[in-house]
Design a protein around this motif. Structure first.
Motif, PDB file in Angstrom:
ATOM      1  N   MET A  26      -7.624  35.707  -4.269  1.00 13.21           N
ATOM      2  CA  MET A  26      -8.864  35.192  -3.632  1.00 13.21           C
ATOM      3  C   MET A  26      -9.183  36.248  -2.514  1.00 13.21           C
ATOM      4  SD  MET A  26      -9.683  31.888  -1.195  1.00 13.21           S
ATOM      5  CE  MET A  26      -7.785  31.580  -0.881  1.00 13.21           C
ATOM      6  N   LYS A  27     -10.325  36.496  -2.318  1.00  8.55           N
ATOM      7  CA  LYS A  27     -10.919  37.528  -1.456  1.00  8.55           C
ATOM      8  C   LYS A  27     -11.277  36.770   0.050  1.00  8.55           C
ATOM      9  CE  LYS A  27     -12.909  41.062  -4.140  1.00  8.55           C
ATOM     10  NZ  LYS A  27     -14.140  42.003  -4.564  1.00  8.55           N
ATOM     11  N   ALA A  28     -11.152  37.460   1.014  1.00  4.13           N
ATOM     12  CA  ALA A  28     -11.555  36.667   2.187  1.00  4.13           C
ATOM     13  C   ALA A  28     -11.704  37.583   3.346  1.00  4.13           C
ATOM     14  CB  ALA A  28     -10.311  35.538   2.842  1.00  4.13           C
ATOM     15  N   LYS A  29     -12.131  36.940   4.624  1.00  5.12           N
ATOM     16  CA  LYS A  29     -12.508  37.797   5.673  1.00  5.12           C
ATOM     17  C   LYS A  29     -11.884  37.175   6.749  1.00  5.12           C
ATOM     18  CE  LYS A  29     -16.480  38.300   8.473  1.00  5.12           C
ATOM     19  NZ  LYS A  29     -18.079  38.498   8.607  1.00  5.12           N
ATOM     20  N   LEU A  30     -11.126  38.042   7.617  1.00  6.26           N
ATOM     21  CA  LEU A  30     -10.563  37.384   8.861  1.00  6.26           C
ATOM     22  C   LEU A  30     -11.225  38.121  10.147  1.00  6.26           C
ATOM     23  CD1 LEU A  30      -8.193  35.945  10.280  1.00  6.26           C
ATOM     24  CD2 LEU A  30      -6.827  37.998   9.712  1.00  6.26           C
ATOM     25  N   SER A  31     -11.927  37.200  10.938  1.00  3.66           N
ATOM     26  CA  SER A  31     -12.459  37.900  12.071  1.00  3.66           C
ATOM     27  C   SER A  31     -11.341  37.363  13.257  1.00  3.66           C
ATOM     28  CB  SER A  31     -13.690  37.217  12.548  1.00  3.66           C
ATOM     29  OG  SER A  31     -14.472  37.504  11.546  1.00  3.66           O
ATOM     30  N   THR A  32     -10.975  38.454  14.112  1.00  2.92           N
ATOM     31  CA  THR A  32      -9.985  38.303  15.154  1.00  2.92           C
ATOM     32  C   THR A  32     -10.586  38.500  16.349  1.00  2.92           C
ATOM     33  OG1 THR A  32      -8.541  40.413  14.863  1.00  2.92           O
ATOM     34  CG2 THR A  32      -8.151  38.577  13.482  1.00  2.92           C
ATOM     35  N   ASP A  33      -9.847  37.975  17.615  1.00  9.03           N
ATOM     36  CA  ASP A  33     -10.204  38.347  18.801  1.00  9.03           C
ATOM     37  C   ASP A  33      -8.924  37.809  19.727  1.00  9.03           C
ATOM     38  OD1 ASP A  33     -11.748  39.628  20.838  1.00  9.03           O
ATOM     39  OD2 ASP A  33     -13.059  38.049  21.388  1.00  9.03           O
ATOM     40  N   ALA A  61      -1.504  35.630  13.565  1.00 10.49           N
ATOM     41  CA  ALA A  61      -1.783  34.196  13.112  1.00 10.49           C
ATOM     42  C   ALA A  61      -2.696  34.159  12.014  1.00 10.49           C
ATOM     43  CB  ALA A  61      -2.184  33.512  14.366  1.00 10.49           C
ATOM     44  N   GLY A  62      -3.714  35.064  12.173  1.00 18.64           N
ATOM     45  CA  GLY A  62      -4.789  35.001  11.141  1.00 18.64           C
ATOM     46  C   GLY A  62      -3.999  35.490   9.665  1.00 18.64           C
ATOM     47  N   LEU A  63      -3.428  36.553   9.822  1.00 15.73           N
ATOM     48  CA  LEU A  63      -2.606  37.014   8.444  1.00 15.73           C
ATOM     49  C   LEU A  63      -1.567  36.095   7.981  1.00 15.73           C
ATOM     50  CD1 LEU A  63      -1.551  40.780   9.482  1.00 15.73           C
ATOM     51  CD2 LEU A  63      -3.331  39.919   7.905  1.00 15.73           C
ATOM     52  N   ALA A  64      -1.110  35.314   8.740  1.00 14.09           N
ATOM     53  CA  ALA A  64      -0.106  34.109   8.385  1.00 14.09           C
ATOM     54  C   ALA A  64      -0.867  33.052   7.657  1.00 14.09           C
ATOM     55  CB  ALA A  64       0.619  33.652   9.649  1.00 14.09           C
ATOM     56  N   SER A  65      -2.131  32.817   8.213  1.00 17.66           N
ATOM     57  CA  SER A  65      -2.923  31.802   7.781  1.00 17.66           C
ATOM     58  C   SER A  65      -3.562  32.101   6.378  1.00 17.66           C
ATOM     59  CB  SER A  65      -4.284  31.589   8.656  1.00 17.66           C
ATOM     60  OG  SER A  65      -5.076  30.641   8.183  1.00 17.66           O
ATOM     61  N   ALA A  66      -3.805  33.464   6.122  1.00 13.67           N
ATOM     62  CA  ALA A  66      -4.120  33.916   4.867  1.00 13.67           C
ATOM     63  C   ALA A  66      -3.260  33.816   3.865  1.00 13.67           C
ATOM     64  CB  ALA A  66      -4.833  35.596   5.199  1.00 13.67           C
ATOM     65  N   LEU A  67      -1.915  34.354   4.476  1.00 11.64           N
ATOM     66  CA  LEU A  67      -0.750  34.078   3.354  1.00 11.64           C
ATOM     67  C   LEU A  67      -0.702  32.666   2.865  1.00 11.64           C
ATOM     68  CD1 LEU A  67       1.780  36.567   4.771  1.00 11.64           C
ATOM     69  CD2 LEU A  67       1.067  36.658   2.438  1.00 11.64           C
ATOM     70  N   GLU A  68      -0.659  31.667   3.880  1.00  9.03           N
ATOM     71  CA  GLU A  68      -0.773  30.425   3.467  1.00  9.03           C
ATOM     72  C   GLU A  68      -1.589  29.806   2.568  1.00  9.03           C
ATOM     73  OE1 GLU A  68      -0.658  28.154   6.955  1.00  9.03           O
ATOM     74  OE2 GLU A  68       1.024  29.081   7.949  1.00  9.03           O
ATOM     75  N   ARG A  69      -2.898  30.502   2.510  1.00  7.92           N
ATOM     76  CA  ARG A  69      -3.837  29.789   1.696  1.00  7.92           C
ATOM     77  C   ARG A  69      -3.931  30.896   0.378  1.00  7.92           C
ATOM     78  NH1 ARG A  69      -3.971  28.284   6.404  1.00  7.92           N
ATOM     79  NH2 ARG A  69      -4.839  26.330   7.221  1.00  7.92           N
ATOM     80  N   GLY A  70      -3.119  31.745   0.030  1.00  8.63           N
ATOM     81  CA  GLY A  70      -3.215  32.363  -1.018  1.00  8.63           C
ATOM     82  C   GLY A  70      -4.169  33.507  -1.394  1.00  8.63           C
ATOM     83  N   VAL A  71      -4.509  34.136  -0.025  1.00  9.34           N
ATOM     84  CA  VAL A  71      -5.427  35.327  -0.031  1.00  9.34           C
ATOM     85  C   VAL A  71      -4.834  36.570  -0.576  1.00  9.34           C
ATOM     86  CG1 VAL A  71      -6.878  36.816   1.386  1.00  9.34           C
ATOM     87  CG2 VAL A  71      -6.956  34.448   1.892  1.00  9.34           C
ATOM     88  N   THR A  72      -5.424  37.287  -1.547  1.00 11.55           N
ATOM     89  CA  THR A  72      -4.809  38.377  -2.068  1.00 11.55           C
ATOM     90  C   THR A  72      -5.886  39.857  -1.740  1.00 11.55           C
ATOM     91  OG1 THR A  72      -6.072  38.102  -4.178  1.00 11.55           O
ATOM     92  CG2 THR A  72      -3.876  37.310  -3.795  1.00 11.55           C
ATOM     93  N   GLU A  73      -6.834  39.609  -1.119  1.00 10.43           N
ATOM     94  CA  GLU A  73      -7.607  40.582  -0.677  1.00 10.43           C
ATOM     95  C   GLU A  73      -8.537  40.212   0.421  1.00 10.43           C
ATOM     96  OE1 GLU A  73     -11.289  43.466  -2.554  1.00 10.43           O
ATOM     97  OE2 GLU A  73      -9.878  42.639  -3.708  1.00 10.43           O
ATOM     98  N   LEU A  74      -8.180  40.919   1.653  1.00 15.40           N
ATOM     99  CA  LEU A  74      -8.708  40.665   2.935  1.00 15.40           C
ATOM    100  C   LEU A  74      -9.260  41.796   3.854  1.00 15.40           C
ATOM    101  CD1 LEU A  74      -8.452  38.163   5.051  1.00 15.40           C
ATOM    102  CD2 LEU A  74      -6.368  39.250   5.877  1.00 15.40           C
ATOM    103  N   GLY A  87       1.292  43.736   4.176  1.00 17.43           N
ATOM    104  CA  GLY A  87       1.833  44.127   2.894  1.00 17.43           C
ATOM    105  C   GLY A  87       2.412  42.776   1.690  1.00 17.43           C
ATOM    106  N   ARG A  88       2.225  41.642   2.139  1.00 18.56           N
ATOM    107  CA  ARG A  88       2.613  40.571   1.378  1.00 18.56           C
ATOM    108  C   ARG A  88       1.174  40.032   0.826  1.00 18.56           C
ATOM    109  NH1 ARG A  88       5.874  36.926   4.948  1.00 18.56           N
ATOM    110  NH2 ARG A  88       5.258  35.272   3.386  1.00 18.56           N
ATOM    111  N   LEU A  89       0.121  40.506   1.496  1.00 22.12           N
ATOM    112  CA  LEU A  89      -1.258  40.131   0.909  1.00 22.12           C
ATOM    113  C   LEU A  89      -1.661  41.030  -0.212  1.00 22.12           C
ATOM    114  CD1 LEU A  89      -2.853  39.261   4.167  1.00 22.12           C
ATOM    115  CD2 LEU A  89      -2.563  37.759   2.451  1.00 22.12           C
ATOM    116  N   GLY A  90      -1.373  42.133  -0.335  1.00 18.15           N
ATOM    117  CA  GLY A  90      -2.028  42.888  -1.309  1.00 18.15           C
ATOM    118  C   GLY A  90      -2.922  43.855  -0.668  1.00 18.15           C
ATOM    119  N   LYS A  91      -4.192  43.717  -1.039  1.00 20.24           N
ATOM    120  CA  LYS A  91      -4.922  44.892  -0.105  1.00 20.24           C
ATOM    121  C   LYS A  91      -5.599  44.136   1.106  1.00 20.24           C
ATOM    122  CE  LYS A  91      -9.299  47.254  -1.260  1.00 20.24           C
ATOM    123  NZ  LYS A  91     -10.579  47.432  -2.207  1.00 20.24           N
ATOM    124  N   VAL A  92      -5.468  44.889   2.256  1.00 26.13           N
ATOM    125  CA  VAL A  92      -6.077  44.711   3.500  1.00 26.13           C
ATOM    126  C   VAL A  92      -6.855  45.975   4.020  1.00 26.13           C
ATOM    127  CG1 VAL A  92      -5.493  43.913   5.923  1.00 26.13           C
ATOM    128  CG2 VAL A  92      -4.126  43.060   3.932  1.00 26.13           C
TER     129      VAL A  92
END
Length: 133
Positions: A1-8, A54-67, A103-108
């Motif tokens: 799954m592709k996703a976008k992570l906005s962080t601040d 925190a955002g990367l951990a959330s993406a991992l929990e939700r099965g994101v593979t491209e971020l 690295g565990r997500l795939g493509k970032v």
């Protein structure tokens, strides 16, 4: 799954009371997760990295593979892309941790944006700081 992570991240004083915020969105714009959290006394840069972690951990929990990571911190973006050296030991540890998670997500991919293009994550930071004080 592709996703976008906005962080601040931000600190009132540097260092000072600090918080992070992130918004994780699916490719269609649906918000998968959004969070703001106070982290005690820290620098702006540490808060920025805590948002990323925190955002990367959330993406991992939700099965994101491209971020796509979007941040208004040019330092974070350029350090994570490998364009800037990480001289600060505390930041080096955070970069190592973030690199491991990514690295565990795939493509970032990392993109720097202006603050006004990162409004929701910025609001979450300020709400967390206001709630903590």
């Amino acid at each position: 799954m592709k996703a976008k992570l906005s962080t601040d991240g931000g600190a009132r004083g540097n260092p000072g009371p600090a918080a992070y915020g992130y918004v994780l969105e699916a490719e269609d714009g649906h918000v998968l997760d959004a969070r703001g959290e106070a982290i005690g006394v820290a620098t702006n840069n540490v808060a920025e990295y805590r948002a990323l972690l925190a955002g990367l951990a959330s993406a991992l929990e939700r099965g994101v593979t491209e971020l796509e990571v979007v941040s208004d911190s040019e330092l974070l973006v350029n350090q994570m892309k490998g364009d800037y050296k990480v001289k600060n030991e505390t930041l080096r540890d955070l970069v190592d941790e973030a690199t491991g998670l990514a690295g565990r997500l795939g493509k970032v991919a990392y993109t720097a944006v202006r603050r006004e293009h990162n409004e929701l994550a910025d609001r979450l930071v300020n709400d967390a700081l206001d709630s903590a004080s």
